[in-house]
Design an enzyme around this catalytic site. Structure first.
Site, PDB file in Angstrom:
ATOM      1  CG  LEU A 115      -2.057  -0.977   1.294  1.00 57.80           C
ATOM      2  CD1 LEU A 115      -2.727  -0.945   2.661  1.00 57.80           C
ATOM      3  CD2 LEU A 115      -3.074  -0.671   0.200  1.00 57.80           C
ATOM      4  CG  ASP A 116      -0.008   4.772  -2.338  1.00 60.49           C
ATOM      5  OD1 ASP A 116      -0.520   5.230  -1.296  1.00 60.49           O
ATOM      6  OD2 ASP A 116      -0.559   4.854  -3.446  1.00 60.49           O
ATOM      7  CG  LEU A 117       3.637   8.281   2.254  1.00 61.12           C
ATOM      8  CD1 LEU A 117       4.429   7.729   3.429  1.00 61.12           C
ATOM      9  CD2 LEU A 117       4.340   9.505   1.657  1.00 61.12           C
ATOM     10  CB  SER A 119      -2.909   3.548   0.292  1.00 58.86           C
ATOM     11  OG  SER A 119      -2.985   4.165  -0.980  1.00 58.86           O
TER      12      SER A 119
END
Length: 258
Positions: A115-117, A119
C-alpha cells in the site's frame, strides 16, 4: 545389479538457500537471489555464489554479516496500515515504515503486496517469503476491495465503464468494478474492486475520470478482511485459516507448520 549413482533428492539435502531465506522471512526468493548475486550471503562462513546451494540442518547462514535464524512455522497477520507509512524495510528518503511501527517481539516479516504512503487499510504480513509470493500471484484471482473518497463530479456512466478496462497516459489498466456509494458536496465515496493492480492504479484511473483521490482504504484482500481492526492494530491469522485459504492455491504445498 546396477548401482544407483543418482544424486540424493533435494528433500534429503534441505532447502535451496534462496527458498530457505524466503521461508525465514528475510525477503522474497527473488530478493534472496539478488542478495546472493551481490555477495551478501554466506553459508558456514563462505560466500554463496549460486541460489541453488542447499542449506542443511545445523548450517549457519548470514546475510550482510548477520546470522539468520532457521525458519519458524508459517505465520500470517492482518494489519491496519495507517497512512504516512511506507511498506519497504529501508526507505531511501528515511520515511517511517510499516515495520518500524510493529510491536516489540514481532519476528521479521514482509508484506503481501503493498500500500503506498498515502493509502491505508488491510495489509497482510508474514514471516514466510514463499507464502507472500503465493498470495500475490495474479492467478489466484483474489479480489481486492477498497473504499475510495474522491473530490470532483462523479460520472456514474464513466465509472461503470471501467469494468471493460481503461487507459490513462498510455498505460492500459485491467477491469475495475467501481460503484458510487454516497455524495456530499464535492466529495464522494466509492467502492472499488480489482483482481490485479498496477502501482497506484486506482489513483491514476480516477485521475483519468477527472477525480482526485483524497483517501484510499483497502478493506479486503481475497478472503482476508480488514473487519474491525483499528488503525495500527495487528491480529494474527490462525493456522487453521491459513491452511483453509492457502491449500487450494497454485504454487506449492501447505505452508510449514501452519
Amino acid at each position: 545389479m546396477t548401482q544407483d549413482h543418482s544424486p540424493p533428492a533435494p528433500s534429503a539435502r534441505g532447502d535451496r538457500i534462496a527458498k530457505w531465506l524466503a521461508r525465514s522471512g528475510v525477503c522474497s526468493r527473488r530478493d534472496a537471489e539478488r542478495l546472493i548475486a551481490e555477495g551478501k550471503v554466506q553459508l558456514n562462513g563462505v560466500a554463496v555464489t549460486h541460489p541453488a546451494t542447499f542449506v542443511d540442518e545445523g548450517d549457519i547462514v548470514q546475510v550482510e554479516q548477520k546470522v539468520v535464524g532457521a525458519p519458524d512455522r508459517t505465520r500470517l497477520w492482518r494489519y491496519h496500515k495507517p497512512d504516512g507509512l511506507v511498506t519497504t524495510h529501508r526507505d531511501p528518503e528515511d520515511r517511517p515504515t510499516v515495520f518500524d511501527s510493529l510491536p516489540p517481539g514481532m519476528p521479521r516479516v514482509i508484506s503481501v503486496g503493498r500500500l503506498d504512503l498515502n493509502s491505508e487499510g488491510l495489509l497482510l504480513l508474514t514471516n514466510d517469503g514463499a507464502l507472500a509470493r503465493r498470495l500475490e500471484l495474479p492467478s489466484n484471482g483474489w479480489i481486492r476491495r477498497y473504499r475510495v473518497r474522491v473530490f470532483g463530479v462523479v460520472d456514474e456512466r464513466a465509472l461503470a465503464s471501467l469494468i471493460k478496462g481503461s487507459e490513462f497516459e498510455g498505460v492500459r489498466y485491467g477491469p475495475i468494478e467501481a460503484q458510487l456509494d454516497s455524495v456530499k458536496g464535492d466529495n464522494a465515496w466509492l467502492t472499488v474492486s480489482l483482481r490485479e493492480g498496477k502501482n497506484r492504479e486506482i489513483r491514476k484511473v480516477m485521475q483519468g475520470l477527472n477525480l482526485h483521490v483524497s483517501r484510499l482504504i483497502r478493506t479486503s484482500y481475497g478472503p482476508f478482511q480488514l473487519g474491525t481492526l483499528k488503525r495500527g492494530e495487528l491480529e494474527e491469522v490462525t493456522g487453521k485459516v491459513i491452511r483453509e485459504q492457502v491449500a487450494g492455491l497454485a504454487g506449492g504445498k501447505t505452508p510449514r507448520g501452519a
